[in-house]
Design a protein around this motif. Structure first.
Motif, PDB file in Angstrom:
ATOM      1  N   TYR A 268      30.197  50.718  40.764  1.00 28.11           N
ATOM      2  CA  TYR A 268      29.664  51.015  42.107  1.00 28.11           C
ATOM      3  C   TYR A 268      29.696  49.838  43.071  1.00 28.11           C
ATOM      4  N   CYS A 269      29.913  48.626  42.574  1.00 28.77           N
ATOM      5  CA  CYS A 269      29.947  47.464  43.480  1.00 28.77           C
ATOM      6  C   CYS A 269      31.120  47.627  44.423  1.00 28.77           C
ATOM      7  N   LYS A 270      30.826  47.698  45.756  1.00 26.48           N
ATOM      8  CA  LYS A 270      31.910  47.959  46.702  1.00 26.48           C
ATOM      9  C   LYS A 270      32.549  46.669  47.218  1.00 26.48           C
ATOM     10  N   GLY A 271      32.077  45.554  46.710  1.00 25.49           N
ATOM     11  CA  GLY A 271      32.716  44.286  47.054  1.00 25.49           C
ATOM     12  C   GLY A 271      32.397  43.774  48.439  1.00 25.49           C
ATOM     13  N   CYS A 272      31.194  44.085  48.918  1.00 28.79           N
ATOM     14  CA  CYS A 272      30.857  43.703  50.296  1.00 28.79           C
ATOM     15  C   CYS A 272      30.634  42.204  50.439  1.00 28.79           C
ATOM     16  N   GLY A 273      30.265  41.536  49.339  1.00 32.90           N
ATOM     17  CA  GLY A 273      30.089  40.088  49.387  1.00 32.90           C
ATOM     18  C   GLY A 273      28.730  39.629  49.866  1.00 32.90           C
ATOM     19  N   ILE A 274      27.821  40.552  50.043  1.00 30.75           N
ATOM     20  CA  ILE A 274      26.491  40.163  50.532  1.00 30.75           C
ATOM     21  C   ILE A 274      25.790  39.280  49.501  1.00 30.75           C
ATOM     22  N   CYS A 275      25.947  39.616  48.223  1.00 34.13           N
ATOM     23  CA  CYS A 275      25.311  38.828  47.158  1.00 34.13           C
ATOM     24  C   CYS A 275      25.797  37.378  47.212  1.00 34.13           C
ATOM     25  N   ALA A 276      27.111  37.221  47.391  1.00 28.42           N
ATOM     26  CA  ALA A 276      27.682  35.874  47.442  1.00 28.42           C
ATOM     27  C   ALA A 276      27.148  35.123  48.654  1.00 28.42           C
TER      28      ALA A 276
ATOM     29  N   PHE B 167      19.245  41.822  47.758  1.00 30.50           N
ATOM     30  CA  PHE B 167      20.081  42.120  48.917  1.00 30.50           C
ATOM     31  C   PHE B 167      21.197  43.134  48.655  1.00 30.50           C
ATOM     32  N   CYS B 168      21.585  43.350  47.423  1.00 32.17           N
ATOM     33  CA  CYS B 168      22.746  44.220  47.169  1.00 32.17           C
ATOM     34  C   CYS B 168      22.486  45.626  47.727  1.00 32.17           C
ATOM     35  N   PRO B 169      23.273  46.054  48.694  1.00 36.12           N
ATOM     36  CA  PRO B 169      23.003  47.362  49.321  1.00 36.12           C
ATOM     37  C   PRO B 169      23.284  48.544  48.384  1.00 36.12           C
TER      38      PRO B 169
HETATM   39  S1  SF4 Z   1      29.531  42.537  46.348  1.00 37.23           S
HETATM   40 FE1  SF4 Z   1      27.528  41.983  45.638  1.00 37.23          FE
HETATM   41  S2  SF4 Z   1      26.146  42.764  47.169  1.00 37.23           S
HETATM   42 FE2  SF4 Z   1      28.087  43.787  47.507  1.00 37.23          FE
HETATM   43  S3  SF4 Z   1      27.943  45.662  46.335  1.00 37.23           S
HETATM   44 FE3  SF4 Z   1      28.876  44.174  44.985  1.00 37.23          FE
HETATM   45  S4  SF4 Z   1      27.193  43.283  43.865  1.00 37.23           S
HETATM   46 FE4  SF4 Z   1      26.316  44.352  45.612  1.00 37.23          FE
END
Ligand code: SF4
Ligand code: SF4
Lengths: 399, 103
Positions: free
Chosen positions: B72-80, B54-56
């Motif tokens: 590069y992880c933008k912290g969107c939280g989709i993984c969580a 799922f990580c975009p």
């Molecule tokens: S928060 Fe998780 S899903 Fe979002 S960019 Fe970082 S690693 Fe990927």
């Protein structure tokens, strides 16, 4: 082969000859017969193409965008409010550098509702990064469609082939249908810059940051501004490609001339009437009448409106006394867009040289108001005596 | 150095970390992995990896434990959000202020 048909059929025949793979369109007057003809041929198996009926013009161009992204040669056609409804995708197609050809059968825009001819629809799309060519008769319609595919694919820039609703779209005229083998020789198969490939997936036209970035391969990729600059640069460069296209067309079909303008009795003309599309042929009648009186006038039809062939036009108008611009559209709140563009080209080339003509702007035929040749003759005669007015003068207004 | 010789005329992005730029600088919250809850860690097998899917930004590696490239992880939280065992929690970046200062 010479046939007698209407302008919409001329356009459709051009599309068929170009071996278009995907056609998507939504019917709108006076464009409808173009796509009806194409759908008939596809249905009858006379044309091998996908015909995709859609629910709106926005979707029609979206389908062409998708099809061209996948490497297909695509076509759509529209008019008036249909083109305006498409506007978002019009911008998208040029930004995405997709060589789509679209016929714009010129019709007035609402409000109020009106189905007759003027050119406000395509002129309103002037700044979208598409090329725009205007045809003045049926031969030019079919030839321009064929040239358009060559030019669009050479430059990866979409192009509108514009012709006047009813005046050209629904009237019958004799014209020559180019030989299919010659069209094949003129127009090579479409080789896109990039075509979507399921084996090598990629995202196209994703969010692009203001600044440049490293791509996954570590190569420096464009920011938004670089992509837009390249469109502008290659649009300007398309003028040279248009000249090459015209030459190539002439060599193969034995028909051609100046790639940008179509002059009539201009060589010794002191005054030149300028316009887009069928009105320039009607103006020839006025010019003939004035010539008989000894007034040295000519007509210059502009075949290419975007990219604007500024240098060629300024060169052609240098040293004339007056330039009289007849327009079926207006940049509301100022003057005719063509008049502004002409002035800008003249200023750029001729300021300070003493050979700058005055420019008179006439607005006519709005919403299909009848254009009387007598009015053309009289206004042209008046404008050769000096500039009539600074503001554009509306011909045939009954206020 | 400019982009004139770039292979494409338009925006074109292939799957891989960083194709949207250095999006790590956007992060306000950071994904932190609790190994005791993560399925591949518990089983020591290449399993699950729903976070990877799922990580975009394609910044999660299918390793044991799954590794997240914070560049590069933008912290969107989709993984969580997608993790079935709630092994990933989003922690405010200010918690890592000391570490960031040192870095
Ligand atoms: S928060 Fe998780 S899903 Fe979002 S960019 Fe970082 S690693 Fe990927
Ligand atoms: S989704 Fe959760 S459990 Fe599955 S691999 Fe990722 S962190 Fe581990």
């Amino acid at each position: 082969m010479h046939i007698i048909e209407n302008g919409n059929v001329a356009a459709a025949l051009g599309v068929r000859l170009c071996g278009v793979n995907v056609i998507a369109a939504y019917p709108i007057t006076p464009q409808t017969p173009v796509t009806e003809k194409l759908s008939e041929w596809v249905e009858a198996g006379e044309m091998k193409a996908e015909y995709i009926p859609v629910e709106s013009e926005h979707s029609a161009l979206s389908v062409c965008i998708a099809a061209t992204s996948a490497g297909a040669r695509s076509f759509t056609a529209t008019s008036s409010n249909g083109l305006l409804y498409m506007h978002e995708q019009v911008q998208w197609a040029s930004g995405a550098r997709l060589p789509i050809v679209m016929c714009v059968v010129n019709r007035a825009v609402g409000a109020p509702w009106n189905v007759w001819n003027d050119q406000q629809d395509s002129i309103s799309q002037r700044d979208t990064g598409w090329m725009q060519m205007y045809a003045s008769d049926h031969q030019q319609i079919i030839d321009t469609v064929i040239k358009a595919y060559y030019l669009a694919e050479k430059t990866s820039i979409p192009i509108m082939v514009c012709y006047d609703g009813y005046i050209l779209s629904h009237t019958y005229m004799p014209f020559e249908v180019p030989d299919a083998d010659k069209v094949k020789a003129f127009l090579p198969p479409f080789k896109p810059d990039y075509a979507l490939d399921p084996n090598d997936p990629a995202n196209l036209n994703t969010v692009t940051l203001p600044d440049v970035r490293m791509d996954v391969r570590g190569e420096l990729a464009h920011g938004y501004m670089e992509i837009r600059y390249l469109l502008q640069e290659e649009l300007r460069g398309a003028l040279a490609v248009a000249a090459e296209t015209e030459k190539r067309f002439d060599e193969i079909f034995g028909r051609g001339g100046d790639p940008y303008i179509e002059p009539y009795l201009c060589d010794d003309a002191e005054y030149v009437a300028v316009g887009l599309g069928s009105v320039t042929y009607q103006l020839r009648v006025a010019v003939d009448a004035l010539r008989a009186e000894g007034i040295k006038v000519g007509v210059m039809g502009i075949k290419f409106y975007r990219p604007f062939p500024d240098e060629a036009i300024a060169k052609a108008l240098k040293g004339r006394k007056g330039v009289i611009v007849y327009e079926k559209a207006l940049s509301y709140g100022y003057e005719g867009a063509l008049a502004s563009d002409l002035k800008s080209a003249l200023y750029d080339s001729l300021a300070g040289t003493g050979s700058m003509p005055y420019v008179q702007n006439f607005v006519l035929g709005i919403g299909g108001r009848d254009i009387k040749t007598h009015d053309l003759t009289e206004t042209l005669r008046a404008a050769t005596k000096g500039r009539v007015a600074k503001e554009p003068v509306w011909i045939g207004l009954k206020l | 150095m400019g982009t004139r010789n770039y292979r494409r005329k338009t925006s074109h992005s292939e799957s891989g970390p960083g194709d949207g730029g250095r999006t790590g600088s956007w992060r306000v919250t950071r994904p932190v992995l609790n190994r005791s809850l993560c399925i591949p860690c518990k089983r020591n097998a290449e399993a699950c990896f729903i976070c990877w899917l799922f990580c975009p930004d394609v910044v999660i590696a299918r390793t044991i434990p799954p590794a997240i490239d914070l560049e590069y992880c933008k912290g969107c939280g989709i993984c969580a959000e997608e993790c079935p065992t709630k092994a990933i929690t989003m922690v405010d970046e200010s918690e890592f202020a000391d570490e960031n200062d040192k870095g």
